[in-house]
Design an enzyme around this catalytic site. Structure first.
Site, PDB file in Angstrom:
ATOM      1  N   GLY A  38      26.427  28.198  67.126  1.00 22.26           N
ATOM      2  CA  GLY A  38      24.751  28.174  68.629  1.00 22.26           C
ATOM      3  C   GLY A  38      24.234  28.818  67.985  1.00 22.26           C
ATOM      4  O   GLY A  38      24.035  28.119  66.755  1.00 22.26           O
ATOM      5  N   SER A  79      29.447  27.453  61.129  1.00 23.58           N
ATOM      6  CA  SER A  79      28.060  26.989  61.345  1.00 23.58           C
ATOM      7  C   SER A  79      27.375  28.156  61.544  1.00 23.58           C
ATOM      8  O   SER A  79      27.340  29.555  60.177  1.00 23.58           O
ATOM      9  CB  SER A  79      27.904  26.212  62.973  1.00 23.58           C
ATOM     10  OG  SER A  79      26.369  25.317  62.525  1.00 23.58           O
ATOM     11  N   TRP A  80      26.842  28.486  62.895  1.00 29.67           N
ATOM     12  CA  TRP A  80      26.093  29.859  63.039  1.00 29.67           C
ATOM     13  C   TRP A  80      27.153  31.392  62.956  1.00 29.67           C
ATOM     14  O   TRP A  80      26.730  31.988  62.418  1.00 29.67           O
ATOM     15  CB  TRP A  80      25.666  29.896  64.448  1.00 29.67           C
ATOM     16  CG  TRP A  80      25.218  31.927  65.348  1.00 29.67           C
ATOM     17  CD1 TRP A  80      26.809  31.931  66.202  1.00 29.67           C
ATOM     18  CD2 TRP A  80      24.641  32.579  65.469  1.00 29.67           C
ATOM     19  NE1 TRP A  80      26.124  33.067  66.450  1.00 29.67           N
ATOM     20  CE2 TRP A  80      24.665  33.778  65.586  1.00 29.67           C
ATOM     21  CE3 TRP A  80      23.850  32.666  64.313  1.00 29.67           C
ATOM     22  CZ2 TRP A  80      24.238  34.962  65.155  1.00 29.67           C
ATOM     23  CZ3 TRP A  80      22.773  32.963  64.102  1.00 29.67           C
ATOM     24  CH2 TRP A  80      23.228  35.065  65.130  1.00 29.67           C
ATOM     25  N   ASP A  89      27.384  16.573  56.425  1.00 30.06           N
ATOM     26  CA  ASP A  89      26.287  17.910  57.351  1.00 30.06           C
ATOM     27  C   ASP A  89      24.982  17.926  57.820  1.00 30.06           C
ATOM     28  O   ASP A  89      24.181  18.007  56.687  1.00 30.06           O
ATOM     29  CB  ASP A  89      27.186  18.749  57.457  1.00 30.06           C
ATOM     30  CG  ASP A  89      26.664  20.289  58.049  1.00 30.06           C
ATOM     31  OD1 ASP A  89      26.377  19.553  59.461  1.00 30.06           O
ATOM     32  OD2 ASP A  89      27.689  21.364  58.488  1.00 30.06           O
ATOM     33  N   HIS A  91      29.590  18.117  60.357  1.00 38.44           N
ATOM     34  CA  HIS A  91      28.688  19.542  60.337  1.00 38.44           C
ATOM     35  C   HIS A  91      30.210  20.071  61.190  1.00 38.44           C
ATOM     36  O   HIS A  91      30.904  21.051  60.631  1.00 38.44           O
ATOM     37  CB  HIS A  91      28.002  19.517  61.298  1.00 38.44           C
ATOM     38  CG  HIS A  91      27.494  20.887  62.033  1.00 38.44           C
ATOM     39  ND1 HIS A  91      27.502  21.916  60.919  1.00 38.44           N
ATOM     40  CD2 HIS A  91      27.540  21.408  63.085  1.00 38.44           C
ATOM     41  CE1 HIS A  91      27.344  23.262  61.652  1.00 38.44           C
ATOM     42  NE2 HIS A  91      27.281  22.835  63.363  1.00 38.44           N
TER      43      HIS A  91
HETATM   44  N1  STX Z   1      23.662  25.417  64.928  1.00 35.17           N
HETATM   45  C1  STX Z   1      24.658  25.320  65.064  1.00 35.17           C
HETATM   46  C2  STX Z   1      25.887  25.752  65.157  1.00 35.17           C
HETATM   47  O1  STX Z   1      25.956  26.664  64.975  1.00 35.17           O
HETATM   48  C3  STX Z   1      21.854  24.763  64.983  1.00 35.17           C
HETATM   49  C4  STX Z   1      26.666  24.486  66.520  1.00 35.17           C
HETATM   50  N2  STX Z   1      26.092  23.672  66.608  1.00 35.17           N
HETATM   51  N3  STX Z   1      27.299  23.320  67.903  1.00 35.17           N
HETATM   52  C5  STX Z   1      27.764  24.435  67.766  1.00 35.17           C
HETATM   53  O2  STX Z   1      27.415  25.285  67.324  1.00 35.17           O
HETATM   54  C6  STX Z   1      28.873  24.907  68.830  1.00 35.17           C
HETATM   55  C7  STX Z   1      30.281  23.356  68.756  1.00 35.17           C
HETATM   56  C8  STX Z   1      29.630  25.590  68.942  1.00 35.17           C
HETATM   57  C9  STX Z   1      28.547  24.867  70.348  1.00 35.17           C
END
Ligand code: STX
Length: 314
Positions: A42, A109-110, A265, A293
Protein backbone atom coordinates in the site's frame (compact mmCIF):
# COMPACT_ATOMS: atom_id res chain seq x y z
CA UNK A 1 8.43 -24.68 -9.37
CA UNK A 2 7.71 -23.74 -5.77
CA UNK A 3 4.15 -22.86 -4.79
CA UNK A 4 2.47 -21.40 -1.71
CA UNK A 5 2.39 -23.51 1.45
CA UNK A 6 -1.03 -24.80 2.59
CA UNK A 7 -3.18 -22.33 4.49
CA UNK A 8 -2.85 -22.41 8.27
CA UNK A 9 -4.70 -20.63 11.07
CA UNK A 10 -2.93 -18.26 13.46
CA UNK A 11 -2.12 -19.67 16.91
CA UNK A 12 -2.28 -16.21 18.46
CA UNK A 13 -3.94 -12.94 17.53
CA UNK A 14 -4.38 -9.70 19.45
CA UNK A 15 -4.43 -5.92 19.27
CA UNK A 16 -1.72 -3.53 20.34
CA UNK A 17 -2.87 -0.07 21.49
CA UNK A 18 -0.67 2.69 20.07
CA UNK A 19 -2.17 6.13 20.83
CA UNK A 20 -5.44 6.43 18.91
CA UNK A 21 -4.64 3.32 16.86
CA UNK A 22 -5.46 -0.31 17.63
CA UNK A 23 -3.04 -2.47 15.67
CA UNK A 24 -4.11 -6.01 14.77
CA UNK A 25 -1.34 -8.61 14.79
CA UNK A 26 -1.20 -12.39 14.63
CA UNK A 27 1.24 -15.28 14.77
CA UNK A 28 1.10 -18.49 12.77
CA UNK A 29 3.29 -21.47 12.01
CA UNK A 30 5.70 -22.84 14.60
CA UNK A 31 5.65 -20.97 17.98
CA UNK A 32 9.27 -22.04 18.53
CA UNK A 33 10.30 -21.44 14.94
CA UNK A 34 12.48 -18.88 13.25
CA UNK A 35 10.73 -15.50 13.63
CA UNK A 36 9.80 -13.30 10.70
CA UNK A 37 7.64 -10.24 10.21
CA UNK A 38 5.60 -9.76 7.06
CA UNK A 39 5.13 -6.15 5.90
CA UNK A 40 2.16 -5.66 3.58
CA UNK A 41 1.87 -3.16 0.76
CA UNK A 42 0.00 0.00 0.00
CA UNK A 43 0.51 1.66 2.45
CA UNK A 44 -3.02 0.87 3.52
CA UNK A 45 -3.34 -2.51 1.79
CA UNK A 46 -3.92 -4.52 4.96
CA UNK A 47 -3.33 -8.20 5.54
CA UNK A 48 -4.32 -11.05 3.29
CA UNK A 49 -4.45 -14.52 4.81
CA UNK A 50 -2.60 -15.95 1.82
CA UNK A 51 0.58 -14.05 2.68
CA UNK A 52 1.28 -16.53 5.48
CA UNK A 53 1.72 -19.12 2.78
CA UNK A 54 5.11 -17.82 1.60
CA UNK A 55 6.65 -19.48 4.67
CA UNK A 56 7.13 -23.09 5.75
CA UNK A 57 4.84 -23.21 8.82
CA UNK A 58 6.90 -25.98 10.41
CA UNK A 59 10.02 -23.83 10.36
CA UNK A 60 8.81 -20.26 10.75
CA UNK A 61 7.09 -18.29 13.48
CA UNK A 62 5.18 -15.99 11.12
CA UNK A 63 4.16 -12.57 12.44
CA UNK A 64 1.64 -10.51 10.44
CA UNK A 65 0.07 -7.23 11.35
CA UNK A 66 -2.22 -4.72 9.68
CA UNK A 67 -0.55 -1.32 9.47
CA UNK A 68 -2.21 1.70 11.09
CA UNK A 69 -5.65 2.51 9.74
CA UNK A 70 -6.15 -0.54 7.54
CA UNK A 71 -7.13 -4.20 7.45
CA UNK A 72 -8.32 -5.32 10.87
CA UNK A 73 -6.57 -2.41 12.62
CA UNK A 74 -8.87 0.31 13.96
CA UNK A 75 -10.05 2.96 13.26
CA UNK A 76 -10.22 2.20 9.54
CA UNK A 77 -8.63 4.95 7.45
CA UNK A 78 -7.35 7.07 10.37
CA UNK A 79 -4.61 9.36 9.01
CA UNK A 80 -3.66 11.11 12.24
CA UNK A 81 -0.48 9.76 13.82
CA UNK A 82 -0.01 7.71 10.69
CA UNK A 83 3.47 8.05 9.16
CA UNK A 84 6.29 5.74 8.14
CA UNK A 85 7.97 6.44 11.46
CA UNK A 86 4.89 5.43 13.43
CA UNK A 87 4.89 2.13 11.50
CA UNK A 88 8.55 1.57 12.36
CA UNK A 89 7.62 2.12 16.03
CA UNK A 90 4.75 -0.37 15.68
CA UNK A 91 7.07 -3.04 14.28
CA UNK A 92 9.38 -2.55 17.26
CA UNK A 93 6.45 -2.58 19.72
CA UNK A 94 5.15 -5.87 18.28
CA UNK A 95 8.65 -7.39 18.33
CA UNK A 96 9.08 -6.45 21.99
CA UNK A 97 5.60 -7.63 22.94
CA UNK A 98 6.36 -11.04 21.42
CA UNK A 99 9.80 -11.25 23.07
CA UNK A 100 11.56 -11.60 19.76
CA UNK A 101 15.20 -10.48 19.74
CA UNK A 102 15.66 -10.23 15.97
CA UNK A 103 13.79 -11.48 12.93
CA UNK A 104 13.66 -11.90 9.20
CA UNK A 105 11.80 -9.11 7.39
CA UNK A 106 9.71 -9.84 4.30
CA UNK A 107 8.05 -7.08 2.29
CA UNK A 108 6.86 -6.34 -1.24
CA UNK A 109 6.08 -3.04 -2.90
CA UNK A 110 5.38 -0.53 -0.07
CA UNK A 111 6.35 -3.44 2.19
CA UNK A 112 9.83 -3.23 0.62
CA UNK A 113 9.98 0.52 1.33
CA UNK A 114 8.99 -0.09 4.93
CA UNK A 115 11.37 -3.06 5.27
CA UNK A 116 14.33 -0.96 4.10
CA UNK A 117 13.31 1.89 6.40
CA UNK A 118 12.89 -0.41 9.39
CA UNK A 119 16.18 -2.22 8.74
CA UNK A 120 18.09 1.05 8.34
CA UNK A 121 16.61 2.29 11.62
CA UNK A 122 17.12 -0.94 13.60
CA UNK A 123 19.72 -2.99 11.67
CA UNK A 124 20.59 -5.09 14.72
CA UNK A 125 17.02 -6.44 14.77
CA UNK A 126 17.06 -7.80 11.22
CA UNK A 127 18.54 -11.22 10.46
CA UNK A 128 17.66 -11.43 6.73
CA UNK A 129 15.48 -9.59 4.24
CA UNK A 130 13.31 -10.77 1.37
CA UNK A 131 12.14 -7.85 -0.78
CA UNK A 132 9.89 -7.81 -3.83
CA UNK A 133 8.67 -5.22 -6.36
CA UNK A 134 10.96 -2.50 -5.06
CA UNK A 135 9.32 0.84 -4.32
CA UNK A 136 11.29 3.81 -2.97
CA UNK A 137 8.42 6.31 -3.09
CA UNK A 138 10.39 8.87 -5.13
CA UNK A 139 8.68 11.55 -7.22
CA UNK A 140 9.59 9.85 -10.49
CA UNK A 141 8.01 6.58 -9.31
CA UNK A 142 4.80 8.32 -8.20
CA UNK A 143 4.64 10.35 -11.43
CA UNK A 144 5.06 7.16 -13.45
CA UNK A 145 2.12 5.43 -11.81
CA UNK A 146 -0.21 8.31 -10.94
CA UNK A 147 0.43 10.86 -13.71
CA UNK A 148 2.04 9.56 -16.88
CA UNK A 149 3.73 6.31 -17.79
CA UNK A 150 1.66 3.37 -16.62
CA UNK A 151 -1.20 5.28 -18.27
CA UNK A 152 0.30 4.37 -21.65
CA UNK A 153 0.39 0.63 -20.90
CA UNK A 154 -3.11 0.46 -19.38
CA UNK A 155 -5.05 3.25 -21.18
CA UNK A 156 -8.30 1.37 -20.57
CA UNK A 157 -7.89 1.22 -16.78
CA UNK A 158 -6.46 4.75 -16.84
CA UNK A 159 -9.67 6.09 -18.36
CA UNK A 160 -11.58 4.96 -15.25
CA UNK A 161 -8.87 6.37 -12.94
CA UNK A 162 -9.04 9.90 -14.38
CA UNK A 163 -12.80 9.91 -14.96
CA UNK A 164 -13.56 10.93 -11.36
CA UNK A 165 -11.31 14.01 -11.69
CA UNK A 166 -12.49 17.15 -13.52
CA UNK A 167 -10.48 17.69 -16.75
CA UNK A 168 -9.01 21.00 -15.53
CA UNK A 169 -7.49 19.22 -12.51
CA UNK A 170 -5.93 16.29 -14.33
CA UNK A 171 -2.49 17.93 -14.60
CA UNK A 172 -1.93 16.89 -10.96
CA UNK A 173 -3.96 13.78 -10.19
CA UNK A 174 -2.30 13.15 -6.81
CA UNK A 175 -3.46 16.59 -5.58
CA UNK A 176 -6.87 16.30 -7.21
CA UNK A 177 -7.51 12.99 -5.42
CA UNK A 178 -6.17 14.50 -2.20
CA UNK A 179 -8.75 17.31 -2.39
CA UNK A 180 -11.56 14.78 -2.72
CA UNK A 181 -10.24 12.63 0.14
CA UNK A 182 -9.92 15.68 2.43
CA UNK A 183 -13.35 16.99 1.41
CA UNK A 184 -16.72 16.41 3.06
CA UNK A 185 -18.56 14.75 0.16
CA UNK A 186 -18.73 11.17 1.41
CA UNK A 187 -20.16 9.71 -1.76
CA UNK A 188 -17.59 11.40 -3.97
CA UNK A 189 -14.88 10.19 -1.63
CA UNK A 190 -16.07 6.58 -1.89
CA UNK A 191 -16.32 6.68 -5.67
CA UNK A 192 -12.82 8.16 -5.88
CA UNK A 193 -11.42 5.60 -3.41
CA UNK A 194 -12.77 2.71 -5.48
CA UNK A 195 -11.41 4.25 -8.71
CA UNK A 196 -8.00 4.72 -7.06
CA UNK A 197 -7.95 1.12 -5.79
CA UNK A 198 -9.14 -0.33 -9.07
CA UNK A 199 -6.31 1.40 -10.92
CA UNK A 200 -3.77 -0.48 -8.81
CA UNK A 201 -5.73 -3.74 -8.84
CA UNK A 202 -5.98 -3.87 -12.62
CA UNK A 203 -2.32 -3.05 -13.22
CA UNK A 204 -0.71 -5.38 -10.68
CA UNK A 205 -0.59 -8.65 -12.60
CA UNK A 206 0.35 -9.83 -16.04
CA UNK A 207 -2.23 -12.61 -15.68
CA UNK A 208 -5.56 -10.99 -14.77
CA UNK A 209 -7.20 -12.32 -11.59
CA UNK A 210 -10.82 -11.10 -11.69
CA UNK A 211 -11.72 -12.12 -8.11
CA UNK A 212 -8.73 -10.26 -6.73
CA UNK A 213 -9.61 -7.15 -8.70
CA UNK A 214 -13.20 -7.22 -7.44
CA UNK A 215 -11.99 -7.53 -3.85
CA UNK A 216 -10.36 -4.11 -4.22
CA UNK A 217 -13.84 -2.55 -4.66
CA UNK A 218 -14.89 -3.27 -1.07
CA UNK A 219 -15.63 0.18 0.36
CA UNK A 220 -13.80 -0.19 3.68
CA UNK A 221 -10.77 -1.61 1.91
CA UNK A 222 -10.83 1.07 -0.81
CA UNK A 223 -11.20 3.98 1.65
CA UNK A 224 -8.25 2.81 3.75
CA UNK A 225 -6.08 1.85 0.79
CA UNK A 226 -6.70 4.97 -1.29
CA UNK A 227 -6.67 7.59 1.46
CA UNK A 228 -3.63 6.14 3.26
CA UNK A 229 -1.63 5.75 0.03
CA UNK A 230 -2.53 9.27 -1.04
CA UNK A 231 -1.64 10.65 2.42
CA UNK A 232 1.79 8.98 2.39
CA UNK A 233 2.52 9.94 -1.23
CA UNK A 234 1.49 13.62 -0.80
CA UNK A 235 3.94 13.68 2.11
CA UNK A 236 6.84 12.03 0.28
CA UNK A 237 6.61 9.03 2.58
CA UNK A 238 7.70 11.31 5.45
CA UNK A 239 11.33 10.84 4.37
CA UNK A 240 13.86 13.63 4.88
CA UNK A 241 14.89 13.37 1.26
CA UNK A 242 13.87 10.99 -1.43
CA UNK A 243 17.26 9.34 -1.83
CA UNK A 244 17.41 8.43 1.84
CA UNK A 245 16.92 4.68 1.42
CA UNK A 246 19.55 4.36 -1.34
CA UNK A 247 22.02 6.69 0.40
CA UNK A 248 21.82 4.71 3.64
CA UNK A 249 22.44 1.27 2.17
CA UNK A 250 25.70 1.02 4.11
CA UNK A 251 23.64 0.59 7.28
CA UNK A 252 22.22 -2.72 6.02
CA UNK A 253 24.77 -3.81 3.45
CA UNK A 254 25.82 -6.94 5.32
CA UNK A 255 22.33 -8.25 6.10
CA UNK A 256 21.75 -11.35 3.90
CA UNK A 257 19.02 -10.28 1.50
CA UNK A 258 17.17 -11.27 -1.66
CA UNK A 259 15.43 -8.89 -4.06
CA UNK A 260 12.77 -10.37 -6.39
CA UNK A 261 11.57 -8.12 -9.19
CA UNK A 262 9.09 -8.72 -12.02
CA UNK A 263 10.38 -7.37 -15.33
CA UNK A 264 6.87 -6.35 -16.37
CA UNK A 265 6.02 -4.69 -13.08
CA UNK A 266 4.00 -1.64 -14.12
CA UNK A 267 3.23 -0.44 -10.57
CA UNK A 268 6.87 -0.40 -9.43
CA UNK A 269 8.94 -0.54 -12.63
CA UNK A 270 12.17 -2.47 -12.56
CA UNK A 271 14.54 0.50 -12.86
CA UNK A 272 14.02 1.24 -9.17
CA UNK A 273 15.01 -2.31 -8.19
CA UNK A 274 17.92 -1.99 -10.59
CA UNK A 275 19.12 1.21 -8.90
CA UNK A 276 18.88 -0.53 -5.55
CA UNK A 277 20.85 -3.46 -6.96
CA UNK A 278 23.59 -1.10 -8.24
CA UNK A 279 23.88 0.51 -4.80
CA UNK A 280 23.66 -2.85 -3.02
CA UNK A 281 25.24 -5.61 -5.13
CA UNK A 282 25.65 -7.78 -2.01
CA UNK A 283 21.91 -8.52 -1.99
CA UNK A 284 20.92 -11.35 -4.31
CA UNK A 285 19.02 -9.85 -7.26
CA UNK A 286 16.46 -12.03 -9.04
CA UNK A 287 14.52 -10.87 -12.08
CA UNK A 288 11.28 -12.73 -12.79
CA UNK A 289 11.28 -12.33 -16.55
CA UNK A 290 7.63 -13.21 -17.18
CA UNK A 291 5.97 -11.37 -14.30
CA UNK A 292 4.40 -8.14 -13.16
CA UNK A 293 3.98 -6.67 -9.70
CA UNK A 294 1.94 -9.10 -7.63
CA UNK A 295 3.52 -11.51 -5.16
CA UNK A 296 0.94 -14.04 -6.33
CA UNK A 297 2.21 -14.23 -9.90
CA UNK A 298 3.43 -17.82 -10.21
CA UNK A 299 7.05 -17.07 -11.00
CA UNK A 300 7.33 -14.37 -8.30
CA UNK A 301 5.78 -16.74 -5.76
CA UNK A 302 8.33 -19.38 -6.76
CA UNK A 303 11.28 -17.06 -6.14
CA UNK A 304 9.85 -15.74 -2.87
CA UNK A 305 9.18 -19.22 -1.46
CA UNK A 306 12.58 -20.33 -2.66
CA UNK A 307 14.17 -17.41 -0.79
CA UNK A 308 12.32 -18.12 2.46
CA UNK A 309 13.15 -21.84 2.15
CA UNK A 310 16.82 -20.97 1.69
CA UNK A 311 16.86 -18.70 4.74
CA UNK A 312 14.93 -21.33 6.74
CA UNK A 313 18.07 -23.41 7.05
CA UNK A 314 20.35 -20.57 8.10
N1 STX B 1 1.53 0.86 -3.95
C1 STX B 1 2.11 -0.38 -4.21
C2 STX B 1 1.83 -1.38 -3.12
O1 STX B 1 2.50 -1.38 -2.12
C3 STX B 1 1.92 1.95 -4.83
C4 STX B 1 0.71 -2.28 -3.26
N2 STX B 1 0.05 -2.50 -4.35
N3 STX B 1 -0.95 -3.39 -4.04
C5 STX B 1 -0.85 -3.70 -2.77
O2 STX B 1 0.19 -3.02 -2.28
C6 STX B 1 -1.74 -4.64 -2.01
C7 STX B 1 -1.84 -5.94 -2.75
C8 STX B 1 -1.21 -4.91 -0.63
C9 STX B 1 -3.11 -4.07 -1.87
Amino acid sequence: MKTLYPDISPFNSDFLIQGSHKIYFEESGNPDGKPLVFLHGGPGGGGDKNVRRFFNPEVYRIVNFDQRGCGRSKPNGLLEENTTWHLVEDIEAIREKLNIDSWMVFGGSWGSTLALTYAQTHPERVTEMVLRGIFLLRKKELDWFYQEGASKIFPDSWKAFIKVIEPNKRHNLMNAYHEIFKGSDKQKKEIAAVAWSQWEATTSSVIINKARIEGFSNIDFAIAFATIENHYFINGGFFENENQLINNIDLIRSIPSVIVQGRYDVVCPMDTAWELHQAWPEAKFIVADNSGHSAFEKEITHHLVNATDTFASR
